[in-house]
Write a protein that holds these residues in place. Structure first.
Motif, PDB file in Angstrom:
ATOM      1  N   PHE A 159      -4.008  10.409   4.233  1.00 14.46           N
ATOM      2  CA  PHE A 159      -3.294   9.472   3.376  1.00 14.46           C
ATOM      3  C   PHE A 159      -1.943   9.194   4.017  1.00 14.46           C
ATOM      4  N   GLN A 160      -1.523   7.945   3.984  1.00 16.81           N
ATOM      5  CA  GLN A 160      -0.205   7.575   4.485  1.00 16.81           C
ATOM      6  C   GLN A 160       0.522   6.766   3.431  1.00 16.81           C
ATOM      7  N   ARG A 161       1.843   6.967   3.357  1.00 14.64           N
ATOM      8  CA  ARG A 161       2.647   6.183   2.427  1.00 14.64           C
ATOM      9  C   ARG A 161       3.680   5.390   3.219  1.00 14.64           C
ATOM     10  N   ARG A 162       4.038   4.236   2.659  1.00 17.35           N
ATOM     11  CA  ARG A 162       4.984   3.330   3.301  1.00 17.35           C
ATOM     12  C   ARG A 162       6.399   3.879   3.163  1.00 17.35           C
ATOM     13  N   VAL A 163       7.129   3.844   4.262  1.00 16.78           N
ATOM     14  CA  VAL A 163       8.517   4.289   4.285  1.00 16.78           C
ATOM     15  C   VAL A 163       9.367   3.138   4.801  1.00 16.78           C
ATOM     16  N   GLN A 164      10.404   2.799   4.062  1.00 22.11           N
ATOM     17  CA  GLN A 164      11.313   1.734   4.484  1.00 22.11           C
ATOM     18  C   GLN A 164      12.664   2.344   4.833  1.00 22.11           C
ATOM     19  N   THR A 165      13.134   2.028   6.015  1.00 19.40           N
ATOM     20  CA  THR A 165      14.458   2.471   6.435  1.00 19.40           C
ATOM     21  C   THR A 165      15.246   1.249   6.892  1.00 19.40           C
ATOM     22  N   GLN A 166      16.536   1.397   6.918  1.00 19.59           N
ATOM     23  CA  GLN A 166      17.394   0.295   7.326  1.00 19.59           C
ATOM     24  C   GLN A 166      18.061   0.636   8.649  1.00 19.59           C
ATOM     25  N   GLU A 200       1.339   4.672  -7.738  1.00 23.65           N
ATOM     26  CA  GLU A 200       1.854   5.009  -6.411  1.00 23.65           C
ATOM     27  C   GLU A 200       0.720   5.046  -5.392  1.00 23.65           C
ATOM     28  N   LEU A 201      -0.439   5.489  -5.812  1.00 19.22           N
ATOM     29  CA  LEU A 201      -1.590   5.584  -4.925  1.00 19.22           C
ATOM     30  C   LEU A 201      -1.979   4.218  -4.371  1.00 19.22           C
ATOM     31  N   TYR A 202      -1.774   3.156  -5.144  1.00 16.97           N
ATOM     32  CA  TYR A 202      -2.104   1.807  -4.683  1.00 16.97           C
ATOM     33  C   TYR A 202      -1.227   1.363  -3.513  1.00 16.97           C
ATOM     34  N   THR A 203      -0.077   1.982  -3.325  1.00 17.40           N
ATOM     35  CA  THR A 203       0.804   1.604  -2.214  1.00 17.40           C
ATOM     36  C   THR A 203       0.492   2.396  -0.955  1.00 17.40           C
ATOM     37  N   TRP A 204      -0.389   3.380  -1.032  1.00 20.18           N
ATOM     38  CA  TRP A 204      -0.769   4.186   0.112  1.00 20.18           C
ATOM     39  C   TRP A 204      -1.908   3.516   0.870  1.00 20.18           C
ATOM     40  N   ARG A 205      -2.206   4.066   2.035  1.00 17.49           N
ATOM     41  CA  ARG A 205      -3.376   3.646   2.800  1.00 17.49           C
ATOM     42  C   ARG A 205      -4.076   4.890   3.333  1.00 17.49           C
ATOM     43  N   ILE A 206      -5.300   4.709   3.815  1.00 22.21           N
ATOM     44  CA  ILE A 206      -6.124   5.817   4.288  1.00 22.21           C
ATOM     45  C   ILE A 206      -6.520   5.563   5.740  1.00 22.21           C
ATOM     46  N   ARG A 227     -11.822   8.699  -7.083  1.00 22.18           N
ATOM     47  CA  ARG A 227     -12.850   7.784  -6.590  1.00 22.18           C
ATOM     48  C   ARG A 227     -12.127   6.503  -6.198  1.00 22.18           C
ATOM     49  N   LEU A 228     -11.980   6.304  -4.916  1.00 19.94           N
ATOM     50  CA  LEU A 228     -11.174   5.200  -4.410  1.00 19.94           C
ATOM     51  C   LEU A 228     -12.067   4.110  -3.827  1.00 19.94           C
ATOM     52  N   ARG A 229     -11.750   2.893  -4.156  1.00 13.87           N
ATOM     53  CA  ARG A 229     -12.402   1.750  -3.523  1.00 13.87           C
ATOM     54  C   ARG A 229     -11.382   1.162  -2.543  1.00 13.87           C
ATOM     55  N   CYS A 230     -11.864   0.892  -1.340  1.00 13.25           N
ATOM     56  CA  CYS A 230     -10.944   0.485  -0.278  1.00 13.25           C
ATOM     57  C   CYS A 230     -11.520  -0.686   0.497  1.00 13.25           C
ATOM     58  N   SER A 231     -10.649  -1.355   1.243  1.00 17.31           N
ATOM     59  CA  SER A 231     -11.087  -2.430   2.132  1.00 17.31           C
ATOM     60  C   SER A 231     -10.294  -2.343   3.424  1.00 17.31           C
ATOM     61  N   ASP A 232     -10.879  -2.850   4.483  1.00 20.68           N
ATOM     62  CA  ASP A 232     -10.175  -2.920   5.768  1.00 20.68           C
ATOM     63  C   ASP A 232     -10.518  -4.217   6.457  1.00 20.68           C
ATOM     64  N   GLY A 233      -9.766  -4.528   7.477  1.00 17.83           N
ATOM     65  CA  GLY A 233     -10.132  -5.673   8.306  1.00 17.83           C
ATOM     66  C   GLY A 233      -9.190  -6.844   8.235  1.00 17.83           C
ATOM     67  N   LEU A 234      -8.687  -7.202   7.053  1.00 21.69           N
ATOM     68  CA  LEU A 234      -7.859  -8.407   6.980  1.00 21.69           C
ATOM     69  C   LEU A 234      -6.376  -8.115   7.173  1.00 21.69           C
ATOM     70  N   THR A 235      -5.889  -7.063   6.588  1.00 17.19           N
ATOM     71  CA  THR A 235      -4.447  -6.812   6.664  1.00 17.19           C
ATOM     72  C   THR A 235      -4.095  -5.635   7.548  1.00 17.19           C
ATOM     73  N   ASP A 236      -5.081  -4.909   8.033  1.00 16.55           N
ATOM     74  CA  ASP A 236      -4.840  -3.721   8.869  1.00 16.55           C
ATOM     75  C   ASP A 236      -3.876  -2.752   8.234  1.00 16.55           C
ATOM     76  N   GLY A 237      -3.947  -2.606   6.906  1.00 14.89           N
ATOM     77  CA  GLY A 237      -3.146  -1.624   6.219  1.00 14.89           C
ATOM     78  C   GLY A 237      -1.718  -2.040   5.956  1.00 14.89           C
ATOM     79  N   GLN A 238      -1.375  -3.284   6.155  1.00 16.10           N
ATOM     80  CA  GLN A 238       0.007  -3.737   5.925  1.00 16.10           C
ATOM     81  C   GLN A 238       0.209  -4.200   4.517  1.00 16.10           C
ATOM     82  N   TRP A 241       4.952   4.083   8.458  1.00 15.46           N
ATOM     83  CA  TRP A 241       4.034   4.853   7.625  1.00 15.46           C
ATOM     84  C   TRP A 241       4.153   6.323   7.978  1.00 15.46           C
ATOM     85  N   GLU A 242       4.198   7.188   6.953  1.00 16.08           N
ATOM     86  CA  GLU A 242       4.227   8.624   7.183  1.00 16.08           C
ATOM     87  C   GLU A 242       3.013   9.256   6.521  1.00 16.08           C
TER      88      GLU A 242
END
Length: 118
Positions: free
Chosen positions: A12-19, A78-84, A107-118, A30-31
């Motif tokens: 699991f990875q979560r988005r991290v924003q730094t300035q 919060e889980l919706y903002t993560w990626r796998i 039970r997670l439903r996921c997709s890949d291919g269009l946004t590459d996790g962005q 992503w961390e």
């Protein structure tokens, strides 16, 4: 939940924003989330049929997957903002459900291919 089905390893990875202190630009990275000191989590990954569509004047492919893993305490929103990460692929979480007790598995439903996790 049957343990023998958990034969895949996911991260699991979560988005991290730094300035940036020099330019003020927001940098998104992503961390990997640690679970009991481990990077990977046992899971059952079931990929389904993909679909193709035209986006940005190019044919694109999207794959869907169902990923089941043991329950861990996290807010569903919060889980919706993560990626796998699994098998070199990046999956966006599109739906998160729990079992009846809400304490045994995600039970997670996921997709890949269009946004590459962005």
């Amino acid at each position: 939940m049957l343990a023998y089905r958990m034969r895949h390893r996911i991260q699991f990875q979560r988005r991290v924003q730094t300035q940036d202190p020099n330019t003020g630009e927001i940098i998104v990275s992503w961390e990997t989330v640690l679970f009991s000191g481990r990077l990977d989590v046992p899971a059952e990954v079931l990929t389904g049929p993909g679909r193709e569509l035209i986006a940005a004047d190019a044919q694109q492919a999207e794959t869907t997957a169902r990923i089941n893993c043991r329950w861990f305490p996290v807010d569903r929103l919060e889980l919706y903002t993560w990626r796998i990460l699994w098998d070199g692929r990046i999956f966006n979480i599109t739906s998160a459900e729990t079992d009846r007790t809400a304490r045994q598995e995600w039970r997670l439903r996921c997709s890949d291919g269009l946004t590459d996790g962005q």
